[in-house]
Design a protein around this motif. Sequence first.
Motif, PDB file in Angstrom:
ATOM      1  N   GLU A  45       0.864  -1.227  -0.062  1.00  0.00           N
ATOM      2  CA  GLU A  45       0.108  -0.135  -0.031  1.00  0.00           C
ATOM      3  C   GLU A  45       0.847   1.247   0.078  1.00  0.00           C
ATOM      4  OE1 GLU A  45      -3.950   1.739   2.311  1.00  0.00           O
ATOM      5  OE2 GLU A  45      -3.082   0.052   3.298  1.00  0.00           O
ATOM      6  N   GLU A  46       0.942   1.931  -1.091  1.00  0.00           N
ATOM      7  CA  GLU A  46       1.877   3.056  -1.135  1.00  0.00           C
ATOM      8  C   GLU A  46       2.071   4.004  -0.293  1.00  0.00           C
ATOM      9  OE1 GLU A  46       3.095   5.842  -5.303  1.00  0.00           O
ATOM     10  OE2 GLU A  46       1.544   4.461  -5.345  1.00  0.00           O
ATOM     11  N   ASN A  47       1.026   4.503   0.625  1.00  0.00           N
ATOM     12  CA  ASN A  47       1.146   5.296   1.603  1.00  0.00           C
ATOM     13  C   ASN A  47       1.656   4.931   2.868  1.00  0.00           C
ATOM     14  OD1 ASN A  47      -1.126   3.926   2.480  1.00  0.00           O
ATOM     15  ND2 ASN A  47      -2.206   5.853   3.082  1.00  0.00           N
ATOM     16  N   ASP A  98      -3.512   2.329  -3.606  1.00  0.00           N
ATOM     17  CA  ASP A  98      -3.868   3.208  -2.892  1.00  0.00           C
ATOM     18  C   ASP A  98      -5.341   3.231  -2.410  1.00  0.00           C
ATOM     19  OD1 ASP A  98      -3.864   5.873  -1.720  1.00  0.00           O
ATOM     20  OD2 ASP A  98      -4.160   6.779  -3.629  1.00  0.00           O
ATOM     21  N   ASN A 102      -8.305   4.280  -0.707  1.00  0.00           N
ATOM     22  CA  ASN A 102      -8.683   5.516   0.248  1.00  0.00           C
ATOM     23  C   ASN A 102     -10.186   5.555  -0.135  1.00  0.00           C
ATOM     24  OD1 ASN A 102      -8.985   6.483  -2.373  1.00  0.00           O
ATOM     25  ND2 ASN A 102      -7.576   7.890  -2.189  1.00  0.00           N
ATOM     26  N   SER A 113     -10.648   9.855   3.193  1.00  0.00           N
ATOM     27  CA  SER A 113     -10.153   8.602   3.303  1.00  0.00           C
ATOM     28  C   SER A 113     -10.988   7.440   3.273  1.00  0.00           C
ATOM     29  CB  SER A 113      -9.553   8.719   4.899  1.00  0.00           C
ATOM     30  OG  SER A 113     -10.597   8.859   5.811  1.00  0.00           O
ATOM     31  N   LYS A 121      -5.784  11.359   4.114  1.00  0.00           N
ATOM     32  CA  LYS A 121      -5.148  10.879   5.388  1.00  0.00           C
ATOM     33  C   LYS A 121      -5.464  11.371   6.613  1.00  0.00           C
ATOM     34  CE  LYS A 121      -0.989  10.380   2.114  1.00  0.00           C
ATOM     35  NZ  LYS A 121      -2.051  10.532   1.103  1.00  0.00           N
TER      36      LYS A 121
END
Length: 278
Positions: free
Chosen positions: A95-97, A119, A121, A184, A204
């Motif tokens: 998960e990139e974040n 990603d 969200n 989010s 976020k």
Amino acid sequence: MKRWLPFFVALALTGCSQPSRQYGGELPEKVYGRIISLSPSTTELIAMLNSTHLLVGRTAGDTKPDTIKGITIVANPRPDIEKIIKLQPDLIVVEENLINPVDLAKIKEQKGFDVVTFDINSIDAWVEAVWKLGALTQQYSQASDRVDALMAVVRSAKSIPLDPKPRALVAMGGNRPWVAGVDSLQADLIRNAGGEPIGPPGDKFAQVNPEQVLEWNPDIVFASDPPAQYSGPAWKGTKAAKEGRILQVDRDLLLRAGADVQAVLSAMSREFQNMEVR
């Protein structure tokens, strides 16, 4: 008084490439046999798709399910690239974040494996991730079943519209709170469960002043910490605190885009349906 949603209490206790064959959904370019997951959410989703046997590496933060406990840890918290290379994976998912951009760039520079990032969200993004992982692991039927089950919960929640909608936020950090942004995954779960998400802009968590929470004045708060940690004057002034609706939720369930998204959505929906918003 500390209050947990009953559902959350229950959950808290509780290779080489080869020709691919399409069963349904997206046809991958090759079949993978040695996967490293560098985020807890992707690890949970792979296990949810009955593909734990394909995992050869994971992070120290992965806690579920128990079947992953014997898998080699390659990130704690930052990835050990030498250890990753020694395991000879053919696919890395993350998960990139949840990974440092510098680390991700270094991993992408390596040869011999593919890297797929996610990603997640929103519910739609979660569905896309499940379909993608289902294709990468050749678990099309399992992916279809899990997506269908989630969408059934969404339809059920929307079949009984609430008016007014309960104003809800997701928080962590107690009297120095971090609150989920209105774009989010957590906010989208609230929205699809029948509530109105409130919080800062963005997808976020952002740290906010407790007085901002009082201004938002939520009807209900889903928190990753005990309600006693939300005891400052600003929190006490909210409708959620006055009516005993600061609810502690298992941190991993609340904050991860993993295998329990459907169950969290269902629990939120039930809580909203049981509320009387004035």
